[in-house]
Design a protein around this motif. Structure first.
Motif, PDB file in Angstrom:
ATOM      1  N   LYS A  41       0.817  -1.214   0.000  1.00  0.00           N
ATOM      2  CA  LYS A  41       0.000   0.000   0.000  1.00  0.00           C
ATOM      3  C   LYS A  41       0.850   1.264   0.000  1.00  0.00           C
ATOM      4  CE  LYS A  41      -4.235  -1.790   2.157  1.00  0.00           C
ATOM      5  NZ  LYS A  41      -5.087  -1.760   3.375  1.00  0.00           N
ATOM      6  N   LYS A  42       2.125   1.160   0.352  1.00  0.00           N
ATOM      7  CA  LYS A  42       3.013   2.319   0.378  1.00  0.00           C
ATOM      8  C   LYS A  42       3.625   2.615  -0.995  1.00  0.00           C
ATOM      9  CE  LYS A  42       5.493   3.185   4.047  1.00  0.00           C
ATOM     10  NZ  LYS A  42       4.700   4.297   4.628  1.00  0.00           N
ATOM     11  N   SER A  43       3.388   1.738  -1.948  1.00  0.00           N
ATOM     12  CA  SER A  43       3.890   1.978  -3.304  1.00  0.00           C
ATOM     13  C   SER A  43       3.247   3.233  -3.895  1.00  0.00           C
ATOM     14  CB  SER A  43       3.576   0.779  -4.201  1.00  0.00           C
ATOM     15  OG  SER A  43       3.692   1.109  -5.566  1.00  0.00           O
ATOM     16  N   GLU A  44       4.028   3.980  -4.648  1.00  0.00           N
ATOM     17  CA  GLU A  44       3.527   5.183  -5.309  1.00  0.00           C
ATOM     18  C   GLU A  44       3.023   4.906  -6.726  1.00  0.00           C
ATOM     19  OE1 GLU A  44       6.502   8.205  -5.165  1.00  0.00           O
ATOM     20  OE2 GLU A  44       6.474   8.356  -2.970  1.00  0.00           O
ATOM     21  N   LEU A  45       3.329   3.729  -7.249  1.00  0.00           N
ATOM     22  CA  LEU A  45       2.999   3.438  -8.647  1.00  0.00           C
ATOM     23  C   LEU A  45       1.856   2.443  -8.820  1.00  0.00           C
ATOM     24  CD1 LEU A  45       6.557   3.300 -10.270  1.00  0.00           C
ATOM     25  CD2 LEU A  45       4.955   5.214 -10.164  1.00  0.00           C
ATOM     26  N   LEU A  46       1.510   1.720  -7.773  1.00  0.00           N
ATOM     27  CA  LEU A  46       0.437   0.742  -7.886  1.00  0.00           C
ATOM     28  C   LEU A  46      -0.930   1.429  -7.841  1.00  0.00           C
ATOM     29  CD1 LEU A  46       1.694  -2.128  -5.540  1.00  0.00           C
ATOM     30  CD2 LEU A  46       1.568  -2.184  -8.037  1.00  0.00           C
ATOM     31  N   ASP A  47      -1.770   1.098  -8.817  1.00  0.00           N
ATOM     32  CA  ASP A  47      -3.142   1.609  -8.827  1.00  0.00           C
ATOM     33  C   ASP A  47      -4.075   0.732  -8.012  1.00  0.00           C
ATOM     34  OD1 ASP A  47      -2.598   3.780 -10.670  1.00  0.00           O
ATOM     35  OD2 ASP A  47      -2.396   2.230 -12.221  1.00  0.00           O
ATOM     36  N   GLU A  48      -3.695  -0.546  -7.896  1.00  0.00           N
ATOM     37  CA  GLU A  48      -4.582  -1.475  -7.197  1.00  0.00           C
ATOM     38  C   GLU A  48      -3.786  -2.664  -6.655  1.00  0.00           C
ATOM     39  OE1 GLU A  48      -9.121  -2.247  -7.956  1.00  0.00           O
ATOM     40  OE2 GLU A  48      -7.946  -3.253  -9.502  1.00  0.00           O
ATOM     41  N   ILE A  49      -4.299  -3.240  -5.580  1.00  0.00           N
ATOM     42  CA  ILE A  49      -3.723  -4.450  -4.996  1.00  0.00           C
ATOM     43  C   ILE A  49      -4.839  -5.485  -4.919  1.00  0.00           C
ATOM     44  CG2 ILE A  49      -2.593  -5.491  -2.997  1.00  0.00           C
ATOM     45  CD1 ILE A  49      -1.645  -2.616  -2.269  1.00  0.00           C
ATOM     46  N   ILE A  50      -4.585  -6.676  -5.448  1.00  0.00           N
ATOM     47  CA  ILE A  50      -5.586  -7.740  -5.468  1.00  0.00           C
ATOM     48  C   ILE A  50      -4.938  -9.019  -4.946  1.00  0.00           C
ATOM     49  CG2 ILE A  50      -7.243  -9.018  -6.899  1.00  0.00           C
ATOM     50  CD1 ILE A  50      -6.644  -6.774  -9.074  1.00  0.00           C
ATOM     51  N   VAL A  51      -5.649  -9.730  -4.093  1.00  0.00           N
ATOM     52  CA  VAL A  51      -5.181 -11.034  -3.637  1.00  0.00           C
ATOM     53  C   VAL A  51      -5.827 -12.101  -4.510  1.00  0.00           C
ATOM     54  CG1 VAL A  51      -5.258 -12.727  -1.773  1.00  0.00           C
ATOM     55  CG2 VAL A  51      -4.753 -10.343  -1.254  1.00  0.00           C
ATOM     56  N   ALA A  52      -5.006 -12.962  -5.106  1.00  0.00           N
ATOM     57  CA  ALA A  52      -5.505 -14.061  -5.939  1.00  0.00           C
ATOM     58  C   ALA A  52      -5.342 -15.357  -5.171  1.00  0.00           C
ATOM     59  CB  ALA A  52      -4.742 -14.115  -7.259  1.00  0.00           C
ATOM     60  N   THR A  53      -6.458 -15.889  -4.701  1.00  0.00           N
ATOM     61  CA  THR A  53      -6.417 -17.113  -3.907  1.00  0.00           C
ATOM     62  C   THR A  53      -7.187 -18.221  -4.618  1.00  0.00           C
ATOM     63  OG1 THR A  53      -6.688 -17.993  -1.663  1.00  0.00           O
ATOM     64  CG2 THR A  53      -8.460 -16.566  -2.492  1.00  0.00           C
ATOM     65  N   THR A  54      -7.412 -19.330  -3.938  1.00  0.00           N
ATOM     66  CA  THR A  54      -8.058 -20.477  -4.561  1.00  0.00           C
ATOM     67  C   THR A  54      -9.533 -20.553  -4.163  1.00  0.00           C
ATOM     68  OG1 THR A  54      -7.838 -22.186  -2.846  1.00  0.00           O
ATOM     69  CG2 THR A  54      -5.867 -21.646  -4.127  1.00  0.00           C
ATOM     70  N   ILE A  65      -9.205 -11.751   5.235  1.00  0.00           N
ATOM     71  CA  ILE A  65      -8.097 -10.803   5.418  1.00  0.00           C
ATOM     72  C   ILE A  65      -8.140  -9.717   4.352  1.00  0.00           C
ATOM     73  CG2 ILE A  65      -5.579 -10.563   5.281  1.00  0.00           C
ATOM     74  CD1 ILE A  65      -5.390 -13.341   6.613  1.00  0.00           C
ATOM     75  N   SER A  66      -8.435 -10.104   3.123  1.00  0.00           N
ATOM     76  CA  SER A  66      -8.524  -9.123   2.028  1.00  0.00           C
ATOM     77  C   SER A  66      -9.618  -8.092   2.325  1.00  0.00           C
ATOM     78  CB  SER A  66      -8.819  -9.829   0.706  1.00  0.00           C
ATOM     79  OG  SER A  66      -7.822 -10.789   0.414  1.00  0.00           O
ATOM     80  N   ASN A  67     -10.758  -8.576   2.783  1.00  0.00           N
ATOM     81  CA  ASN A  67     -11.857  -7.667   3.120  1.00  0.00           C
ATOM     82  C   ASN A  67     -11.471  -6.739   4.272  1.00  0.00           C
ATOM     83  OD1 ASN A  67     -13.637  -8.638   1.153  1.00  0.00           O
ATOM     84  ND2 ASN A  67     -14.438 -10.238   2.492  1.00  0.00           N
ATOM     85  N   ARG A  68     -10.797  -7.306   5.247  1.00  0.00           N
ATOM     86  CA  ARG A  68     -10.382  -6.509   6.404  1.00  0.00           C
ATOM     87  C   ARG A  68      -9.409  -5.411   5.995  1.00  0.00           C
ATOM     88  NH1 ARG A  68      -9.384 -10.860   9.737  1.00  0.00           N
ATOM     89  NH2 ARG A  68      -7.118 -10.721   9.637  1.00  0.00           N
ATOM     90  N   GLU A  69      -8.541  -5.729   5.021  1.00  0.00           N
ATOM     91  CA  GLU A  69      -7.555  -4.763   4.543  1.00  0.00           C
ATOM     92  C   GLU A  69      -8.104  -3.875   3.422  1.00  0.00           C
ATOM     93  OE1 GLU A  69      -4.331  -4.143   5.632  1.00  0.00           O
ATOM     94  OE2 GLU A  69      -4.981  -5.366   7.328  1.00  0.00           O
ATOM     95  N   GLU A  70      -9.375  -4.099   3.093  1.00  0.00           N
ATOM     96  CA  GLU A  70     -10.084  -3.281   2.101  1.00  0.00           C
ATOM     97  C   GLU A  70      -9.426  -3.303   0.725  1.00  0.00           C
ATOM     98  OE1 GLU A  70     -10.285   0.517   4.149  1.00  0.00           O
ATOM     99  OE2 GLU A  70     -12.245  -0.020   4.980  1.00  0.00           O
ATOM    100  N   ILE A  71      -9.070  -4.502   0.289  1.00  0.00           N
ATOM    101  CA  ILE A  71      -8.566  -4.674  -1.073  1.00  0.00           C
ATOM    102  C   ILE A  71      -9.381  -5.773  -1.758  1.00  0.00           C
ATOM    103  CG2 ILE A  71      -6.224  -3.954  -0.456  1.00  0.00           C
ATOM    104  CD1 ILE A  71      -5.431  -6.932  -0.678  1.00  0.00           C
ATOM    105  N   LYS A  72      -9.293  -5.832  -3.065  1.00  0.00           N
ATOM    106  CA  LYS A  72     -10.033  -6.825  -3.833  1.00  0.00           C
ATOM    107  C   LYS A  72      -9.409  -8.215  -3.689  1.00  0.00           C
ATOM    108  CE  LYS A  72     -11.720  -3.806  -7.554  1.00  0.00           C
ATOM    109  NZ  LYS A  72     -11.680  -3.591  -9.024  1.00  0.00           N
ATOM    110  N   TYR A  73     -10.211  -9.224  -4.020  1.00  0.00           N
ATOM    111  CA  TYR A  73      -9.696 -10.585  -4.077  1.00  0.00           C
ATOM    112  C   TYR A  73     -10.275 -11.279  -5.305  1.00  0.00           C
ATOM    113  CZ  TYR A  73     -14.255 -12.072  -2.295  1.00  0.00           C
ATOM    114  OH  TYR A  73     -15.605 -12.282  -2.149  1.00  0.00           O
ATOM    115  N   PHE A  74      -9.606 -12.320  -5.709  1.00  0.00           N
ATOM    116  CA  PHE A  74     -10.065 -13.146  -6.829  1.00  0.00           C
ATOM    117  C   PHE A  74      -9.840 -14.590  -6.441  1.00  0.00           C
ATOM    118  CE2 PHE A  74      -9.253 -15.679 -10.594  1.00  0.00           C
ATOM    119  CZ  PHE A  74     -10.310 -15.341 -11.427  1.00  0.00           C
ATOM    120  N   ARG A  75     -10.774 -15.466  -6.790  1.00  0.00           N
ATOM    121  CA  ARG A  75     -10.637 -16.892  -6.468  1.00  0.00           C
ATOM    122  C   ARG A  75     -10.596 -17.698  -7.763  1.00  0.00           C
ATOM    123  NH1 ARG A  75     -13.770 -18.119  -0.845  1.00  0.00           N
ATOM    124  NH2 ARG A  75     -12.041 -19.588  -0.742  1.00  0.00           N
ATOM    125  N   GLY A  76      -9.581 -18.575  -7.844  1.00  0.00           N
ATOM    126  CA  GLY A  76      -9.420 -19.379  -9.044  1.00  0.00           C
ATOM    127  C   GLY A  76      -8.778 -20.715  -8.743  1.00  0.00           C
TER     128      GLY A  76
END
Length: 279
Positions: A41-54, A65-76
């Motif tokens: 989250k301290k990056s100056e260049l990232l527009d988004e952070i997403i967790v890709a889990t199963t 954890i993703s919800n708690r940290e207020e970022i997106k997630y994807f399941r695959g």
């Protein structure tokens, strides 16, 4: 152009199950995965952070954890990680994918931005600080264009190419892509330091690192880690016998790695059997 970090995360692990849920610092209630997210989250260049889990139910906690940290997630897919990354990037319309693994709780946002900048400057297909190891293990960053990721997803057929996301790009068909290597500046050059998390020994070392550095600065960086190891070189002894996981492209490469493991355990007779069989 949308730049997004996709964090590869799952709780299943052969060598150290549920490692990304371990606490760092020990007893803090903060998980390894949360440390990775907060640092990115301290990056100056990232527009988004997403967790890709199963899609496994065991990874529901990763979603929490993703919800708690207020970022997106994807399941695959659990095994087809290349597909998981591709579908995640496609769904979220990410043009430049920054691959980060969830077992690197010391990830340095400045190094992430350094690799992204180089990728954009060189108009590369794939840029990484691991093509030639100069940084400590555990500060790894891979940046790949969506076009290259899509081509890999459509064409890669070998298991190792789909389990590890980028080998098709930097190994199998490397002549078809523009690859860029990022080397560490002299003050960060320390490829013998291992601060990634694969084993219990790695966790013990990371607990020590966080005990020393975290109280002074919750967001300590690579230079602090390198300086700490210079001051306390005995830290390297904690996980000295841990071999870094590698991608193997042939049986011969696996046998060479097996010999190293046998040597560490002083299983010399088994090693001799393998050498005679190969001869």
């Amino acid at each position: 152009m949308k730049i997004g970090a996709i964090i590869q995360a799952r709780t299943a692990s052969t060598r150290f199950p549920k490692k990304i849920l371990k606490e760092l610092p020990y007893g803090s209630g903060i998980t390894v995965l949360e440390q990775v997210i907060r640092r990115l989250k301290k990056s100056e260049l990232l527009d988004e952070i997403i967790v890709a889990t199963t899609t496994n139910s065991a990874d529901d906690v990763v979603v929490e954890i993703s919800n708690r940290e207020e970022i997106k997630y994807f399941r695959g897919s659990e095994k087809n990680v290349l597909e998981r990354y591709y579908l995640c990037a496609k769904e979220n319309k990410v043009d430049v994918i920054v691959r980060i693994t969830s077992d690197c709780p010391c990830v340095d946002w400045d190094i992430v931005d350094m690799v992204i900048e180089k990728h954009l400057q060189k108009q590369a297909d794939y840029t990484s600080n691991t093509l030639e190891r100069t940084f400590p293990h555990g500060l790894d960053v891979e940046v790949v264009s969506f076009r290259a990721l899509e081509k890999a997803h459509c064409e890669a057929s070998e298991d190792f190419e789909r389990e590890h996301v980028c080998p098709y790009i930097y190994t199998t068909k490397k002549e078809e892509f523009r690859l860029v290597s990022v080397k560490a500046p002299e003050y960060l050059t320390a490829p013998d330091i291992r601060i990634t998390l694969d084993t219990e020994e790695d966790y013990a070392l990371l607990c020590a690192v966080f005990d020393y550095l975290y109280p002074q600065n919750n967001y300590f960086q690579a230079v602090d880690i390198v300086n700490l190891f210079k001051e306390k070189p005995w830290l390297k002894l904690i996980n000295k016998k841990v071999l870094q996981k590698r991608i193997f492209h042939s049986l011969e490469e696996e046998l060479e790695e097996a010999k190293k493991l046998l040597e560490l355990q002083e299983l010399n007779r088994v090693k001799e059997v393998i050498e005679k069989w190969r001869a």
